[in-house]
Design a protein around this motif. Structure first.
Motif, short mmCIF file in Angstrom:
data_model
loop_
_atom_site.label_atom_id
_atom_site.label_comp_id
_atom_site.label_asym_id
_atom_site.label_seq_id
_atom_site.Cartn_x
_atom_site.Cartn_y
_atom_site.Cartn_z
N ALA A 7 29.78 23.37 21.80
CA ALA A 7 30.97 23.96 21.91
C ALA A 7 31.27 25.09 22.71
O ALA A 7 30.51 25.86 23.03
CB ALA A 7 31.40 24.36 20.43
N ASN A 8 32.45 25.52 23.20
CA ASN A 8 32.59 26.56 24.12
C ASN A 8 32.83 27.77 23.30
O ASN A 8 32.71 27.92 21.99
CB ASN A 8 33.99 26.55 25.03
N ILE A 9 32.80 29.01 23.71
CA ILE A 9 32.89 30.45 22.96
C ILE A 9 33.92 30.57 22.04
O ILE A 9 33.80 30.87 21.09
CB ILE A 9 32.94 31.52 23.96
N PHE A 10 35.05 29.89 22.34
CA PHE A 10 36.37 29.99 21.46
C PHE A 10 36.23 29.04 20.34
O PHE A 10 37.10 29.19 19.38
CB PHE A 10 37.46 30.00 22.36
N ASP A 11 35.37 27.98 20.65
CA ASP A 11 35.29 27.27 19.43
C ASP A 11 34.07 27.22 18.55
O ASP A 11 33.58 26.54 17.84
CB ASP A 11 35.32 25.71 19.94
N THR A 12 33.29 28.32 18.85
CA THR A 12 31.78 28.70 18.00
C THR A 12 32.13 29.64 17.12
O THR A 12 32.75 30.72 17.41
CB THR A 12 31.10 29.11 19.28
N SER A 13 31.57 29.32 15.99
CA SER A 13 31.70 30.51 14.95
C SER A 13 30.76 31.43 14.92
O SER A 13 29.59 31.19 15.48
CB SER A 13 31.81 29.67 13.41
N VAL A 27 16.13 26.84 30.92
CA VAL A 27 16.71 27.16 32.29
C VAL A 27 18.34 27.75 31.76
O VAL A 27 19.02 28.39 32.35
CB VAL A 27 16.90 25.92 33.38
N ALA A 28 18.81 27.43 30.42
CA ALA A 28 20.06 27.78 29.94
C ALA A 28 20.16 29.19 29.76
O ALA A 28 21.14 30.08 29.87
CB ALA A 28 20.53 27.21 28.59
N GLY A 29 18.80 29.87 29.67
CA GLY A 29 18.65 31.34 29.51
C GLY A 29 18.59 32.08 30.72
O GLY A 29 18.67 33.32 30.81
N LEU A 30 18.74 31.31 31.80
CA LEU A 30 18.54 31.83 33.41
C LEU A 30 19.99 32.26 33.99
O LEU A 30 20.28 33.07 34.47
CB LEU A 30 17.73 31.10 34.30
N ARG A 31 20.71 31.03 33.55
CA ARG A 31 22.13 31.26 34.17
C ARG A 31 23.12 30.24 33.19
O ARG A 31 22.54 29.48 32.72
CB ARG A 31 22.48 31.38 35.45
N SER A 32 24.39 30.48 33.59
CA SER A 32 25.36 29.40 32.67
C SER A 32 25.37 28.12 33.24
O SER A 32 24.66 27.87 34.24
CB SER A 32 26.70 29.94 32.59
N GLY A 33 25.71 27.12 32.49
CA GLY A 33 25.98 25.92 32.66
C GLY A 33 24.94 24.87 32.26
O GLY A 33 25.01 23.62 32.44
N ALA A 34 24.05 25.22 31.57
CA ALA A 34 22.90 24.49 31.36
C ALA A 34 22.92 24.18 29.64
O ALA A 34 21.89 23.79 28.86
CB ALA A 34 21.66 24.60 31.65
N GLY A 35 23.79 24.85 28.79
CA GLY A 35 23.77 24.90 27.66
C GLY A 35 24.93 25.65 26.97
O GLY A 35 25.88 26.25 27.38
N SER A 36 25.00 25.53 25.50
CA SER A 36 26.18 26.14 24.67
C SER A 36 25.98 27.71 24.76
O SER A 36 25.08 28.23 25.23
CB SER A 36 26.18 25.78 23.53
N PRO A 37 27.06 28.31 24.61
CA PRO A 37 27.11 29.73 24.38
C PRO A 37 25.88 30.27 23.52
O PRO A 37 25.18 31.13 23.76
CB PRO A 37 28.45 30.48 23.92
N ALA A 38 26.08 29.74 22.33
CA ALA A 38 24.93 30.24 21.35
C ALA A 38 23.66 29.73 21.96
O ALA A 38 22.56 30.86 21.84
CB ALA A 38 25.20 29.39 20.07
#
Length: 263
Positions: free
Chosen positions: A94-100, A140-151
């Motif tokens: 989910a994206n930021i706005f759909d994540t609780s 790699v999701a912790g290095l920059r965006s695009g590889a995982g959900s916001p959480a």
């Protein structure tokens, strides 16, 4: 190679995927292994290894469970030399706005507080043995965006920083702390992606954004973790090692295959 002969090792998330591959690899190289997982996969991995392993059910984000797991290693194997804090959850896509806020809190509890607790309770025992290594699974999701959900991405960015901070705060202890940053790897977490691609006859498209044009197998990540845990990495400390087929080596670009020229 028997890089871990006589060593005591804990692998969290050892019931499947990277954790299972690492637990087996540690044992093959001489280690006595505590396989820790929330599921019965821990027992299955320990059975695959045999007498060099013990299984324990544990929640990586529970301090009581982490304490019990470290105590088991000390009781069964006389101490602790290596902690591989690998357990984690995905948190969906989910994206930021759909994540609780509740989902964020749970992902951080397992993925970030878990490694924090592993360091907190394992490091003193490793110091007692004269030193050793702690390896954390980031992404790699912790290095920059695009590889995982916001959480997930936020939690793994925290793991990378935690490895750096812990390496500094363990200065002079002979305990090294590093992280691996997997790219797309075929594990239980990513199984739906790989299964869908195979069923659709599109497995060649999985991992196509990295220069190797493929996803990874758990054993490839396990080998990186074992390297960081071994004396071969004796001067590697406070680092985040990307094991991603080259994905994080570039910003997003349009690439051509090797040897081909533009039309």
């Amino acid at each position: 190679m028997m890089r871990f002969e006589g060593k005591s090792v804990i692998v969290t998330g050892g019931g499947s995927g990277i954790g299972r591959a690492a637990a087996i690899a540690f044992a093959e190289e001489g280690a006595s292994v505590i396989v820790a997982d929330l599921t019965e996969g821990a027992d299955e991995t320990a059975a695959m290894i045999g007498g060099a392993a013990r299984a324990i059910r544990m929640d990586a984000g529970s301090e009581e469970d982490v304490i019990r797991t470290v105590a088991l290693a000390c009781e069964k194997y006389g101490g602790l030399d290596v902690m591989f804090a690998n357990a984690g959850i995905s948190g969906g896509m989910a994206n930021i706005f759909d994540t609780s806020a509740e989902l964020i809190a749970e992902v951080l509890r397992v993925n970030l507080i878990g490694p924090f607790l592993a360091i907190k309770h394992a490091a003193p025992r490793i110091v007692e043995r004269g030193g050793g290594a702690i390896v954390l699974t980031a992404s790699v999701a912790g290095l920059r965006s695009g590889a995982g959900s916001p959480a997930y991405s936020a939690s793994k960015a925290g793991v990378i920083n935690l490895a750096q901070v812990a390496a500094q705060q363990l200065s002079g202890s002979n305990v090294r702390v590093n992280a691996i940053c997997p790219g797309l790897t075929e594990t239980g977490m990513t199984k739906p992606v790989f299964d869908y691609a195979r069923d659709a006859g599109k497995i060649d498209r999985v991992g196509r954004l990295n220069p190797l044009r493929r996803g990874a197998q758990p054993e490839e990540l396990a080998r990186a973790a074992l390297f960081l845990a071994s004396d071969e990495a004796s001067y590697v400390n406070g680092q985040a090692l990307a094991v991603d087929g080259g994905l994080s080596s570039s910003h997003a670009v349009t690439r051509q295959d090797y040897g081909k020229t533009a039309a």
